[in-house]
Design a protein around this motif. Sequence first.
Motif, PDB file in Angstrom:
ATOM      1  N   LEU A   1       0.908  -1.021   0.548  1.00  0.00           N
ATOM      2  CA  LEU A   1       0.329   0.141  -0.126  1.00  0.00           C
ATOM      3  C   LEU A   1       0.965   1.059  -0.141  1.00  0.00           C
ATOM      4  CD1 LEU A   1      -2.944  -0.839   2.423  1.00  0.00           C
ATOM      5  CD2 LEU A   1      -2.241  -1.156   0.360  1.00  0.00           C
ATOM      6  N   ARG A   2       1.973   1.000   0.866  1.00  0.00           N
ATOM      7  CA  ARG A   2       2.667   2.123   0.865  1.00  0.00           C
ATOM      8  C   ARG A   2       3.580   2.984  -0.484  1.00  0.00           C
ATOM      9  NH1 ARG A   2       3.741   0.627   6.446  1.00  0.00           N
ATOM     10  NH2 ARG A   2       5.813  -0.502   5.583  1.00  0.00           N
ATOM     11  N   HIS A   3       3.844   1.555  -0.869  1.00  0.00           N
ATOM     12  CA  HIS A   3       4.884   1.646  -2.359  1.00  0.00           C
ATOM     13  C   HIS A   3       3.662   1.681  -3.617  1.00  0.00           C
ATOM     14  CE1 HIS A   3       8.120   1.102  -5.109  1.00  0.00           C
ATOM     15  NE2 HIS A   3       7.206  -0.634  -5.886  1.00  0.00           N
ATOM     16  N   THR A   4       2.639   1.844  -3.720  1.00  0.00           N
ATOM     17  CA  THR A   4       1.547   1.626  -4.760  1.00  0.00           C
ATOM     18  C   THR A   4       0.628   3.201  -4.346  1.00  0.00           C
ATOM     19  OG1 THR A   4       0.435   0.382  -3.919  1.00  0.00           O
ATOM     20  CG2 THR A   4       1.390  -0.056  -5.592  1.00  0.00           C
ATOM     21  N   ARG A   5       0.689   3.420  -3.182  1.00  0.00           N
ATOM     22  CA  ARG A   5      -0.257   4.853  -2.802  1.00  0.00           C
ATOM     23  C   ARG A   5      -1.505   4.323  -3.520  1.00  0.00           C
ATOM     24  NH1 ARG A   5       2.764  10.305  -4.404  1.00  0.00           N
ATOM     25  NH2 ARG A   5       5.096   9.447  -3.070  1.00  0.00           N
ATOM     26  N   MET A   6      -2.047   2.607  -2.856  1.00  0.00           N
ATOM     27  CA  MET A   6      -3.629   2.692  -2.878  1.00  0.00           C
ATOM     28  C   MET A   6      -4.231   3.121  -1.493  1.00  0.00           C
ATOM     29  SD  MET A   6      -5.217  -0.629  -4.617  1.00  0.00           S
ATOM     30  CE  MET A   6      -3.570  -1.133  -6.159  1.00  0.00           C
ATOM     31  N   PRO A   7      -5.196   3.052  -2.200  1.00  0.00           N
ATOM     32  CA  PRO A   7      -5.774   3.750  -0.610  1.00  0.00           C
ATOM     33  C   PRO A   7      -6.065   1.725  -0.435  1.00  0.00           C
ATOM     34  CG  PRO A   7      -6.864   4.642  -2.262  1.00  0.00           C
ATOM     35  CD  PRO A   7      -5.714   3.609  -2.550  1.00  0.00           C
ATOM     36  N   PRO A   8      -6.230   1.230   1.295  1.00  0.00           N
ATOM     37  CA  PRO A   8      -6.664   0.267   1.808  1.00  0.00           C
ATOM     38  C   PRO A   8      -7.618  -0.118   1.469  1.00  0.00           C
ATOM     39  CG  PRO A   8      -6.003   1.716   3.550  1.00  0.00           C
ATOM     40  CD  PRO A   8      -6.361   2.139   2.418  1.00  0.00           C
ATOM     41  N   THR A   9      -8.835   0.761   1.403  1.00  0.00           N
ATOM     42  CA  THR A   9     -10.766  -0.228   0.732  1.00  0.00           C
ATOM     43  C   THR A   9     -10.212   0.047  -1.169  1.00  0.00           C
ATOM     44  OG1 THR A   9     -11.241   2.509   0.081  1.00  0.00           O
ATOM     45  CG2 THR A   9     -11.961   1.544   2.399  1.00  0.00           C
ATOM     46  N   LYS A  10      -9.713   0.225  -1.894  1.00  0.00           N
ATOM     47  CA  LYS A  10      -9.263  -0.205  -3.061  1.00  0.00           C
ATOM     48  C   LYS A  10      -8.790  -1.652  -3.305  1.00  0.00           C
ATOM     49  CE  LYS A  10      -7.441   1.064  -7.632  1.00  0.00           C
ATOM     50  NZ  LYS A  10      -6.902   2.426  -8.219  1.00  0.00           N
ATOM     51  N   PHE A  11      -7.581  -1.552  -1.803  1.00  0.00           N
ATOM     52  CA  PHE A  11      -6.579  -2.715  -1.905  1.00  0.00           C
ATOM     53  C   PHE A  11      -7.789  -3.989  -2.292  1.00  0.00           C
ATOM     54  CE2 PHE A  11      -4.958  -6.047  -0.279  1.00  0.00           C
ATOM     55  CZ  PHE A  11      -3.601  -6.641  -1.110  1.00  0.00           C
ATOM     56  N   GLY A  12      -8.874  -4.144  -0.901  1.00  0.00           N
ATOM     57  CA  GLY A  12      -9.813  -5.339  -0.649  1.00  0.00           C
ATOM     58  C   GLY A  12     -10.771  -5.138  -1.978  1.00  0.00           C
ATOM     59  N   ARG A  13     -10.945  -4.477  -2.136  1.00  0.00           N
ATOM     60  CA  ARG A  13     -12.209  -4.590  -3.351  1.00  0.00           C
ATOM     61  C   ARG A  13     -11.595  -5.418  -4.670  1.00  0.00           C
ATOM     62  NH1 ARG A  13     -13.667   0.537  -2.422  1.00  0.00           N
ATOM     63  NH2 ARG A  13     -12.462   1.122  -4.175  1.00  0.00           N
ATOM     64  N   LEU A  14     -10.251  -4.987  -5.170  1.00  0.00           N
ATOM     65  CA  LEU A  14      -9.291  -5.510  -6.645  1.00  0.00           C
ATOM     66  C   LEU A  14      -8.974  -6.680  -5.954  1.00  0.00           C
ATOM     67  CD1 LEU A  14      -7.602  -2.368  -7.492  1.00  0.00           C
ATOM     68  CD2 LEU A  14      -9.818  -3.121  -8.490  1.00  0.00           C
ATOM     69  N   ALA A  15      -8.305  -6.921  -4.427  1.00  0.00           N
ATOM     70  CA  ALA A  15      -7.698  -8.604  -4.114  1.00  0.00           C
ATOM     71  C   ALA A  15      -8.739  -9.794  -4.022  1.00  0.00           C
ATOM     72  CB  ALA A  15      -6.813  -7.623  -3.309  1.00  0.00           C
ATOM     73  N   THR A  16      -9.754  -9.062  -2.885  1.00  0.00           N
ATOM     74  CA  THR A  16     -10.711  -9.500  -2.374  1.00  0.00           C
ATOM     75  C   THR A  16     -12.309  -9.337  -2.682  1.00  0.00           C
ATOM     76  OG1 THR A  16     -10.652  -8.937  -0.137  1.00  0.00           O
ATOM     77  CG2 THR A  16      -9.199 -10.522  -0.419  1.00  0.00           C
ATOM     78  N   SER A  17     -12.754  -8.473  -3.282  1.00  0.00           N
ATOM     79  CA  SER A  17     -13.424  -8.409  -3.455  1.00  0.00           C
ATOM     80  C   SER A  17     -14.475  -7.199  -2.025  1.00  0.00           C
ATOM     81  CB  SER A  17     -14.399  -9.519  -4.095  1.00  0.00           C
ATOM     82  OG  SER A  17     -14.162  -9.042  -5.443  1.00  0.00           O
ATOM     83  N   ASP A  18     -13.513  -7.184  -1.239  1.00  0.00           N
ATOM     84  CA  ASP A  18     -14.066  -6.619   0.553  1.00  0.00           C
ATOM     85  C   ASP A  18     -13.007  -5.317   0.294  1.00  0.00           C
ATOM     86  OD1 ASP A  18     -14.642  -6.762   3.035  1.00  0.00           O
ATOM     87  OD2 ASP A  18     -13.775  -8.274   3.544  1.00  0.00           O
ATOM     88  N   PRO A  19     -14.347  -4.523   0.205  1.00  0.00           N
ATOM     89  CA  PRO A  19     -13.286  -3.115   1.291  1.00  0.00           C
ATOM     90  C   PRO A  19     -13.149  -2.876   1.950  1.00  0.00           C
ATOM     91  CG  PRO A  19     -15.937  -2.461   0.183  1.00  0.00           C
ATOM     92  CD  PRO A  19     -14.969  -4.637   0.220  1.00  0.00           C
ATOM     93  N   ARG A  20     -13.536  -3.642   3.300  1.00  0.00           N
ATOM     94  CA  ARG A  20     -12.648  -4.097   4.803  1.00  0.00           C
ATOM     95  C   ARG A  20     -11.831  -5.013   4.815  1.00  0.00           C
ATOM     96  NH1 ARG A  20     -15.643  -1.195   8.568  1.00  0.00           N
ATOM     97  NH2 ARG A  20     -15.201  -3.643   9.933  1.00  0.00           N
ATOM     98  N   PHE A  21     -11.423  -5.465   4.228  1.00  0.00           N
ATOM     99  CA  PHE A  21     -10.132  -6.720   3.955  1.00  0.00           C
ATOM    100  C   PHE A  21      -9.465  -6.433   5.237  1.00  0.00           C
ATOM    101  CE2 PHE A  21      -6.763  -9.004   2.777  1.00  0.00           C
ATOM    102  CZ  PHE A  21      -7.523 -10.593   2.975  1.00  0.00           C
ATOM    103  N   VAL A  22      -8.153  -5.209   4.615  1.00  0.00           N
ATOM    104  CA  VAL A  22      -7.667  -4.422   5.098  1.00  0.00           C
ATOM    105  C   VAL A  22      -7.867  -4.193   6.550  1.00  0.00           C
ATOM    106  CG1 VAL A  22      -5.646  -3.104   4.666  1.00  0.00           C
ATOM    107  CG2 VAL A  22      -6.526  -3.834   3.070  1.00  0.00           C
ATOM    108  N   LEU A  23      -8.745  -3.067   7.041  1.00  0.00           N
ATOM    109  CA  LEU A  23      -8.916  -3.021   7.674  1.00  0.00           C
ATOM    110  C   LEU A  23      -9.375  -4.271   9.288  1.00  0.00           C
ATOM    111  CD1 LEU A  23     -10.032  -0.742  10.515  1.00  0.00           C
ATOM    112  CD2 LEU A  23     -13.116  -1.137   9.121  1.00  0.00           C
ATOM    113  N   ASP A  24      -9.643  -5.182   8.637  1.00  0.00           N
ATOM    114  CA  ASP A  24     -10.105  -6.015   8.785  1.00  0.00           C
ATOM    115  C   ASP A  24      -8.467  -7.513   9.999  1.00  0.00           C
ATOM    116  OD1 ASP A  24     -13.266  -5.927   9.005  1.00  0.00           O
ATOM    117  OD2 ASP A  24     -13.232  -7.702   7.916  1.00  0.00           O
TER     118      ASP A  24
END
Length: 62
Positions: free
Chosen positions: A10-33
């Motif tokens: 996330l730091r390297h790509t400057r991607m928001p955690p919710t976007k990462f969760g949506r793209l990687a797992t279809s769950d925007p709360r994945f990183v928060l969880d």
Amino acid sequence: MLIRKIEVFLRHTRMPPTKFGRLATSDPRFVLDLRNGRSPRAATERRVEHFMNTYMETPDVF
């Protein structure tokens, strides 16, 4: 641990955690969880690792 790899990604790509969760797992709360102690299944962990590896290998096209 997976969360540490994700945080670096996330730091390297400057991607928001919710976007990462949506793209990687279809769950925007994945990183928060994960930050709150969630343990992903082995299959989910492999899918997330694959997402990060293929995202990093994809050349920037502008």
